[in-house]
Scaffold this active site. Structure first.
Site, PDB file in Angstrom:
ATOM      1  N   SER A  64       0.861  -1.189   0.000  1.00  0.00           N
ATOM      2  CA  SER A  64       0.000   0.000   0.000  1.00  0.00           C
ATOM      3  C   SER A  64       0.893   1.233   0.000  1.00  0.00           C
ATOM      4  O   SER A  64       2.027   1.173   0.484  1.00  0.00           O
ATOM      5  CB  SER A  64      -0.849   0.017   1.271  1.00  0.00           C
ATOM      6  N   TYR A  78      -1.058  -1.308  10.568  1.00  0.00           N
ATOM      7  CA  TYR A  78      -1.339  -1.737   9.183  1.00  0.00           C
ATOM      8  C   TYR A  78      -0.280  -1.148   8.247  1.00  0.00           C
ATOM      9  O   TYR A  78       0.279  -1.855   7.400  1.00  0.00           O
ATOM     10  CB  TYR A  78      -2.744  -1.260   8.785  1.00  0.00           C
ATOM     11  N   LYS A  86       2.613  -3.031   5.870  1.00  0.00           N
ATOM     12  CA  LYS A  86       2.758  -2.831   4.423  1.00  0.00           C
ATOM     13  C   LYS A  86       4.196  -2.407   4.080  1.00  0.00           C
ATOM     14  O   LYS A  86       4.708  -2.729   3.000  1.00  0.00           O
ATOM     15  CB  LYS A  86       1.737  -1.800   3.928  1.00  0.00           C
TER      16      LYS A  86
HETATM   17  P1  NAP Z   1     -11.802  -5.693  -0.302  1.00  0.00           P
HETATM   18  O1  NAP Z   1     -12.474  -5.104  -1.494  1.00  0.00           O
HETATM   19  O2  NAP Z   1     -12.413  -5.441   1.040  1.00  0.00           O
HETATM   20  O3  NAP Z   1     -11.709  -7.284  -0.558  1.00  0.00           O
HETATM   21  C1  NAP Z   1     -11.223  -8.082   0.422  1.00  0.00           C
HETATM   22  C2  NAP Z   1     -11.134  -9.524  -0.113  1.00  0.00           C
HETATM   23  O4  NAP Z   1     -10.301 -10.238   0.787  1.00  0.00           O
HETATM   24  C3  NAP Z   1     -12.452 -10.257  -0.132  1.00  0.00           C
HETATM   25  O5  NAP Z   1     -12.451 -11.114  -1.256  1.00  0.00           O
HETATM   26  C4  NAP Z   1     -12.435 -11.056   1.173  1.00  0.00           C
HETATM   27  O6  NAP Z   1     -13.316 -12.157   1.011  1.00  0.00           O
HETATM   28  C5  NAP Z   1     -10.955 -11.429   1.235  1.00  0.00           C
HETATM   29  N1  NAP Z   1     -10.326 -11.687   2.539  1.00  0.00           N
HETATM   30  C6  NAP Z   1     -10.344 -10.900   3.636  1.00  0.00           C
HETATM   31  N2  NAP Z   1      -9.572 -11.427   4.598  1.00  0.00           N
HETATM   32  C7  NAP Z   1      -9.034 -12.577   4.107  1.00  0.00           C
HETATM   33  C8  NAP Z   1      -8.162 -13.565   4.629  1.00  0.00           C
HETATM   34  N3  NAP Z   1      -7.678 -13.506   5.875  1.00  0.00           N
HETATM   35  N4  NAP Z   1      -7.821 -14.608   3.824  1.00  0.00           N
HETATM   36  C9  NAP Z   1      -8.285 -14.693   2.567  1.00  0.00           C
HETATM   37  N5  NAP Z   1      -9.138 -13.798   2.026  1.00  0.00           N
HETATM   38  C10 NAP Z   1      -9.500 -12.747   2.795  1.00  0.00           C
HETATM   39  O7  NAP Z   1     -10.273  -5.245  -0.174  1.00  0.00           O
HETATM   40  P2  NAP Z   1      -9.303  -4.517  -1.228  1.00  0.00           P
HETATM   41  O8  NAP Z   1      -9.450  -3.065  -1.070  1.00  0.00           O
HETATM   42  O9  NAP Z   1      -9.484  -5.118  -2.560  1.00  0.00           O
HETATM   43  O10 NAP Z   1      -7.862  -4.884  -0.627  1.00  0.00           O
HETATM   44  C11 NAP Z   1      -7.032  -5.856  -1.222  1.00  0.00           C
HETATM   45  C12 NAP Z   1      -5.600  -5.554  -0.882  1.00  0.00           C
HETATM   46  O11 NAP Z   1      -5.250  -4.255  -1.361  1.00  0.00           O
HETATM   47  C13 NAP Z   1      -5.250  -5.566   0.605  1.00  0.00           C
HETATM   48  O12 NAP Z   1      -3.969  -6.140   0.771  1.00  0.00           O
HETATM   49  C14 NAP Z   1      -5.190  -4.092   0.967  1.00  0.00           C
HETATM   50  O13 NAP Z   1      -4.345  -3.840   2.068  1.00  0.00           O
HETATM   51  C15 NAP Z   1      -4.612  -3.530  -0.325  1.00  0.00           C
HETATM   52  N6  NAP Z   1      -4.842  -2.102  -0.509  1.00  0.00           N
HETATM   53  C16 NAP Z   1      -6.093  -1.627  -0.702  1.00  0.00           C
HETATM   54  C17 NAP Z   1      -6.255  -0.259  -0.906  1.00  0.00           C
HETATM   55  C18 NAP Z   1      -7.603   0.362  -1.152  1.00  0.00           C
HETATM   56  O14 NAP Z   1      -7.688   1.605  -1.171  1.00  0.00           O
HETATM   57  N7  NAP Z   1      -8.644  -0.409  -1.374  1.00  0.00           N
HETATM   58  C19 NAP Z   1      -5.154   0.602  -0.882  1.00  0.00           C
HETATM   59  C20 NAP Z   1      -3.886   0.068  -0.667  1.00  0.00           C
HETATM   60  C21 NAP Z   1      -3.741  -1.297  -0.503  1.00  0.00           C
HETATM   61  P3  NAP Z   1     -13.877 -13.009   2.290  1.00  0.00           P
HETATM   62  O15 NAP Z   1     -14.643 -12.045   3.129  1.00  0.00           O
HETATM   63  O16 NAP Z   1     -14.736 -14.081   1.652  1.00  0.00           O
HETATM   64  O17 NAP Z   1     -12.672 -13.551   2.954  1.00  0.00           O
END
Ligand code: NAP
Length: 279
Positions: A170, A183, A187
């Protein structure tokens, strides 16, 4: 007028279908013949990555913690003509990681690409108030599970003559967010992990890279973009003045997983609309 719209609608759905067929059925995408494992891929960035790797020709194993989400995602991606399978895998559970690997091997015959995308963040508030249980959960899921899944998959990549690992970090790994201290540190650790793995993985012809998304419109980040006042503040931080969309991260991950990135390893690339990163 209505007739024109109907014709246009039909034409665009034919066009969409043609694009899908040419990207998957022909099997001539840049990831054709590759098998990819993508964690946390039933929603948000992970789902977009699974879809994009599939569109670029890979066979993809999707996974997350909930069976319903896995079932829904597999049937959605199959309806898009993509070659996918799925199973439940909570990345923090060693037995789930083992099943993920075994199932991928039996379904697709090998593993070439790992995208480690899962993360947890159980806490929001001043850093010094974070309980030890939250540190444990964040580091177990975001860092340790990422490392162990990589370690467990690497021998299978070696059998295929090489591979590609991509960790999802991130922008907070470079510039910690005030109320997301642990968090953010987790990262940062992924950026270090990426570099630390290079010497050993290079000798096995495995590249390891990392992506650092900015604010991407998903459920995970909805606190940052749902409320218009907070979103306004966030947009002021972003030189491109908009939040990102999951496919904008997925395109980079597909590139890093492909032979187009054959001389790139140990790198973390920002996808932030211009928010700078410096460790
Ligand atoms: P999201 O839309 O909330 O999706 C989360 C996904 O992770 C869901 O498919 C959830 O499904 C699954 N999940 C959650 N905990 C899990 C676990 N312990 N094991 C396996 N699956 C799990 O999240 P996102 O925004 O796409 O984030 C994805 C990644 O991008 C993360 O690493 C996050 O830190 C990073 N990121 C996101 C952003 C942002 O702005 N969105 C920015 C920087 C980095 P289930 O509920 O079925 O498990």
């Amino acid at each position: 007028m209505l007739k024109n719209c109907v014709t246009l609608g039909r034409r665009s759905s034919f066009l969409l279908q043609a694009i899908r067929m040419s990207s998957s059925a022909a099997g001539n995408g840049k990831l054709s013949g590759k098998v990819a494992v993508v964690t946390a891929s039933t929603e948000g960035i992970g789902l977009a990555i699974a879809r994009r790797l599939g569109q670029d020709g890979a066979k993809v194993m999707v996974s997350s913690r909930k069976q319903d989400n896995v079932d829904k995602t597999v049937s959605q991606l199959k309806s898009e003509n993509l070659d996918v399978a799925g199973l439940v895998c909570h990345v923090g559970k060693a037995e789930d990681r083992t099943k993920l690997i075994e199932q991928t091997l039996s379904q697709f015959g090998g593993i070439d690409i790992l995208v480690s995308n899962a993360a947890a963040n159980p806490t929001f508030g001043p850093m010094l108030d974070t309980p030890e249980s939250a540190w444990d959960k964040i580091f177990d899921t975001n860092v340790k599970a990422a490392f162990f899944l990589c370690k467990e998959i690497v021998p299978h990549m070696e059998k295929r003559g090489g591979g590609s690992v991509v960790f999802v970090s991130s922008f907070a790994g470079y510039t910690p967010m005030e109320f997301l201290g642990p968090y953010s540190v987790s990262k940062t650790a992924l950026i270090g992990l990426t570099k630390a793995l290079v010497p050993q993985l290079s000798s096995m012809n495995i590249r390891v890279n990392c992506v650092a998304p900015g604010v991407i419109q998903t459920k995970f980040s909805e606190q940052l973009w749902k409320n218009p006042a907070i979103k306004d503040m966030i947009l002021q931080m972003i030189p491109m003045h908009r939040v990102g969309e999951p496919p904008e991260v997925a395109g980079l991950v597909s590139f890093l997983s492909s032979d187009d990135a054959s001389y790139i390893t140990g790198e973390t690339t920002l996808v932030t609309g211009g928010i700078p990163g410096r460790l």
